[in-house]
Enzyme design. Sequence first.
Site, PDB file in Angstrom:
ATOM      1  N   ARG A 166       0.852  -1.192   0.000  1.00 11.85           N
ATOM      2  CA  ARG A 166       0.000   0.000   0.000  1.00 11.85           C
ATOM      3  C   ARG A 166       0.882   1.235   0.000  1.00 11.85           C
ATOM      4  O   ARG A 166       1.858   1.303   0.745  1.00 11.85           O
ATOM      5  CB  ARG A 166      -0.861  -0.017   1.278  1.00 11.85           C
ATOM      6  CG  ARG A 166      -1.965   1.004   1.366  1.00 11.85           C
ATOM      7  CD  ARG A 166      -3.215   0.576   0.628  1.00 11.85           C
ATOM      8  NE  ARG A 166      -3.756  -0.715   1.030  1.00 11.85           N
ATOM      9  CZ  ARG A 166      -4.598  -0.905   2.041  1.00 11.85           C
ATOM     10  NH1 ARG A 166      -4.949   0.099   2.812  1.00 11.85           N
ATOM     11  NH2 ARG A 166      -5.074  -2.109   2.282  1.00 11.85           N
ATOM     12  N   SER A 213      -8.387   0.071  -1.301  1.00  7.77           N
ATOM     13  CA  SER A 213      -9.392  -0.225  -0.278  1.00  7.77           C
ATOM     14  C   SER A 213     -10.105   1.045   0.164  1.00  7.77           C
ATOM     15  O   SER A 213     -10.730   1.722  -0.633  1.00  7.77           O
ATOM     16  CB  SER A 213      -8.742  -0.956   0.898  1.00  7.77           C
ATOM     17  OG  SER A 213      -9.704  -1.348   1.842  1.00  7.77           O
ATOM     18  N   HIS A 214      -9.983   1.379   1.465  1.00  3.02           N
ATOM     19  CA  HIS A 214     -10.694   2.540   2.012  1.00  3.02           C
ATOM     20  C   HIS A 214      -9.765   3.742   2.173  1.00  3.02           C
ATOM     21  O   HIS A 214     -10.153   4.749   2.762  1.00  3.02           O
ATOM     22  CB  HIS A 214     -11.286   2.167   3.376  1.00  3.02           C
ATOM     23  CG  HIS A 214     -10.242   1.759   4.367  1.00  3.02           C
ATOM     24  ND1 HIS A 214      -9.631   0.527   4.314  1.00  3.02           N
ATOM     25  CD2 HIS A 214      -9.669   2.423   5.401  1.00  3.02           C
ATOM     26  CE1 HIS A 214      -8.734   0.449   5.290  1.00  3.02           C
ATOM     27  NE2 HIS A 214      -8.733   1.581   5.952  1.00  3.02           N
ATOM     28  N   LYS A 230      -3.461  -6.589  -2.994  1.00  2.00           N
ATOM     29  CA  LYS A 230      -3.796  -7.710  -2.118  1.00  2.00           C
ATOM     30  C   LYS A 230      -3.552  -8.980  -2.924  1.00  2.00           C
ATOM     31  O   LYS A 230      -4.088  -9.116  -4.032  1.00  2.00           O
ATOM     32  CB  LYS A 230      -5.256  -7.625  -1.653  1.00  2.00           C
ATOM     33  CG  LYS A 230      -5.525  -6.423  -0.739  1.00  2.00           C
ATOM     34  CD  LYS A 230      -6.983  -6.318  -0.343  1.00  2.00           C
ATOM     35  CE  LYS A 230      -7.206  -5.120   0.595  1.00  2.00           C
ATOM     36  NZ  LYS A 230      -8.637  -4.929   0.925  1.00  2.00           N
ATOM     37  N   ASP A 262     -17.253  -0.694   1.432  1.00  2.00           N
ATOM     38  CA  ASP A 262     -16.036   0.107   1.338  1.00  2.00           C
ATOM     39  C   ASP A 262     -15.565   0.157  -0.108  1.00  2.00           C
ATOM     40  O   ASP A 262     -16.215  -0.387  -1.013  1.00  2.00           O
ATOM     41  CB  ASP A 262     -14.954  -0.427   2.285  1.00  2.00           C
ATOM     42  CG  ASP A 262     -14.306  -1.708   1.801  1.00  2.00           C
ATOM     43  OD1 ASP A 262     -14.964  -2.463   1.068  1.00  2.00           O
ATOM     44  OD2 ASP A 262     -13.137  -1.947   2.156  1.00  2.00           O
ATOM     45  N   ASP A 291     -13.378  -1.213  -2.000  1.00  2.00           N
ATOM     46  CA  ASP A 291     -13.120  -2.392  -2.839  1.00  2.00           C
ATOM     47  C   ASP A 291     -14.082  -3.543  -2.564  1.00  2.00           C
ATOM     48  O   ASP A 291     -13.948  -4.612  -3.136  1.00  2.00           O
ATOM     49  CB  ASP A 291     -11.664  -2.847  -2.729  1.00  2.00           C
ATOM     50  CG  ASP A 291     -11.307  -3.431  -1.370  1.00  2.00           C
ATOM     51  OD1 ASP A 291     -11.914  -3.025  -0.361  1.00  2.00           O
ATOM     52  OD2 ASP A 291     -10.390  -4.279  -1.311  1.00  2.00           O
ATOM     53  N   ASP A 329     -14.810  -5.444   0.171  1.00  5.23           N
ATOM     54  CA  ASP A 329     -14.606  -6.586   1.073  1.00  5.23           C
ATOM     55  C   ASP A 329     -15.102  -6.306   2.487  1.00  5.23           C
ATOM     56  O   ASP A 329     -14.950  -7.136   3.372  1.00  5.23           O
ATOM     57  CB  ASP A 329     -13.141  -7.062   1.075  1.00  5.23           C
ATOM     58  CG  ASP A 329     -12.136  -5.987   1.446  1.00  5.23           C
ATOM     59  OD1 ASP A 329     -12.550  -4.917   1.933  1.00  5.23           O
ATOM     60  OD2 ASP A 329     -10.927  -6.211   1.252  1.00  5.23           O
ATOM     61  N   ARG A 330     -15.736  -5.118   2.697  1.00  5.46           N
ATOM     62  CA  ARG A 330     -16.259  -4.806   4.029  1.00  5.46           C
ATOM     63  C   ARG A 330     -17.690  -4.289   3.921  1.00  5.46           C
ATOM     64  O   ARG A 330     -18.071  -3.662   2.943  1.00  5.46           O
ATOM     65  CB  ARG A 330     -15.386  -3.755   4.719  1.00  5.46           C
ATOM     66  CG  ARG A 330     -13.975  -4.265   4.988  1.00  5.46           C
ATOM     67  CD  ARG A 330     -13.196  -3.336   5.892  1.00  5.46           C
ATOM     68  NE  ARG A 330     -13.012  -2.049   5.273  1.00  5.46           N
ATOM     69  CZ  ARG A 330     -13.123  -0.881   5.929  1.00  5.46           C
ATOM     70  NH1 ARG A 330     -13.461  -0.850   7.200  1.00  5.46           N
ATOM     71  NH2 ARG A 330     -12.905   0.245   5.305  1.00  5.46           N
ATOM     72  N   MET A 362     -13.922  -6.333  13.385  1.00  2.00           N
ATOM     73  CA  MET A 362     -14.629  -5.098  13.729  1.00  2.00           C
ATOM     74  C   MET A 362     -14.648  -4.103  12.560  1.00  2.00           C
ATOM     75  O   MET A 362     -15.566  -3.305  12.432  1.00  2.00           O
ATOM     76  CB  MET A 362     -13.936  -4.465  14.951  1.00  2.00           C
ATOM     77  CG  MET A 362     -14.623  -3.251  15.502  1.00  2.00           C
ATOM     78  SD  MET A 362     -16.267  -3.643  16.108  1.00  2.00           S
ATOM     79  CE  MET A 362     -16.994  -2.007  16.073  1.00  2.00           C
ATOM     80  N   SER A 363     -13.647  -4.179  11.700  1.00  2.80           N
ATOM     81  CA  SER A 363     -13.572  -3.231  10.584  1.00  2.80           C
ATOM     82  C   SER A 363     -14.633  -3.506   9.515  1.00  2.80           C
ATOM     83  O   SER A 363     -14.848  -2.681   8.638  1.00  2.80           O
ATOM     84  CB  SER A 363     -12.189  -3.297   9.949  1.00  2.80           C
ATOM     85  OG  SER A 363     -11.943  -4.605   9.474  1.00  2.80           O
ATOM     86  N   HIS A 395     -14.775  -6.727   7.777  1.00  2.00           N
ATOM     87  CA  HIS A 395     -14.446  -7.927   6.997  1.00  2.00           C
ATOM     88  C   HIS A 395     -15.179  -9.125   7.604  1.00  2.00           C
ATOM     89  O   HIS A 395     -15.046  -9.385   8.803  1.00  2.00           O
ATOM     90  CB  HIS A 395     -12.938  -8.213   7.056  1.00  2.00           C
ATOM     91  CG  HIS A 395     -12.089  -7.197   6.364  1.00  2.00           C
ATOM     92  ND1 HIS A 395     -11.775  -7.275   5.029  1.00  2.00           N
ATOM     93  CD2 HIS A 395     -11.464  -6.087   6.824  1.00  2.00           C
ATOM     94  CE1 HIS A 395     -10.996  -6.261   4.694  1.00  2.00           C
ATOM     95  NE2 HIS A 395     -10.796  -5.519   5.762  1.00  2.00           N
TER      96      HIS A 395
END
Length: 465
Positions: free
Chosen positions: A20, A108-109, A118, A244, A246, A248-249, A328-329, A331
């Site tokens: 990243r 991502s975010h 990833k 989010d 991408d 995944d959340r 918690m995020s 995912h």
Amino acid sequence: MPPHPHATPAPEIFKAYDIRGIVDTVLTPAAVRAIGHALGSEAVTRGQQAIAVGRDGRLSGPALATALADGIRAAGVDVIDIGCVPTPVSYFAAHELGCNSCVSVTGSHNPPDYNGLKMVLGGQTLYGDMIQALRRRIADNDLVHASTPGNLRSAEVDGAYIERIVADVKLSRPMKIVIDCGNGVTGGIAPELFRRLGCEVLELFCEVDGKFPNHHPDPSKPENLQDVIRALHDTDAELGLAFDGDGDRLGVVTKDGEIIYPDRQLMLFAEDVLSRVPGGEIIFDVKCTRNLAPWIRARGGKPTMWNTGHALVKAKLKETGAPLAGEMSGHMFFKERWFGFDDGLYAGARLLEILSAGADANAALKALPNAVSTPELNLAMNEGEPFELVQRLKACTHFFAAEEVITIDGVRSEYADGFGLARPSNTTPVVVLRFEADDEAALARIQATFRSAIDAVWPGLSLPF
């Protein structure tokens, strides 16, 4: 040995569970080509012959995906370009296309000027030393130089992905929902998916736009869910889902505007999965509520607290054979009925399946145990400093006067009436803090304890609580 073809990319872009960095500053096409060459070389070592490459909707995506593909092909490995798709669709492509390897070019975010990678090789998500090993390959010129480059072909997997979910997830009744894609890459697929599942869909910001002109695509931050809350208030939709950048959340909002944080979503998912997998192990990260473990135990499951990080949780899921994990995020990782990768779209579909079995989704969500808590709070520091601060806290756990201090990932200080957490982010230079308690007074006391402890080991910081 051929001449050294690449300058070694900046070491700070090689994070704990992905790559990243800021585009054109540290994450340049040349750097990504070098990483692709190292990844292709590692693929050869592992006996992998092809890698699916997808990208999110960021403006830098096409150039970086091209550079990545060039690097992979230089090692003689084939590339299957699956285009602009959510990260979970890239993971799905590795299964669907039979190559078992994929890279998602995604920030991502993170802010619009970031991007990243990833990576999955042979079904294994690369993280930790496996990512550092790519950097060392480049530095040491330990690269495979194929006499003939790998082939490049395109494949479309969005349709198969939607079909697979629609075949698996069945709603008991039609639902009217709000979906907010935050101009992230899910805008290209989410409206169709949820309509195919039988929902009436009210779309917010489903045009894919890498500038993110409306709000940031990060549903873990309450300010990014205000548009969903307003839409639920102003219409007869019964539930809001937000994704989010991408895909995944997942973020979830009730009809009356309450944010259902992922650790409470996980209660619902755990209860559902355990009804079919008695005694199953449910994995969750250190940021999750104290209410989760007893909830899982009460339903016959085995709760396991683990490190934060999508790659770390996936590795634990694989190791244990657990049917479900969550962070918690946002995912969520379903191994039962799905592939075990984190997928916000699939999680949203499974949530609707559960809630559609009852007449009142709002009541079902609000009935989940709750506590007084903060969202994730970020203490911004310079690169490297968050890890140093947390190490100092680990060395001085007596400051917390806690019943138990858990140090598997940062410092989680447990009390009879709550907990506090400080851990270094693996994606940005911040310390992530979270607090939960039985009441406001206990929350204030725990926060005061952390304030004193942080001030003792690193005076003068401006804390976000």
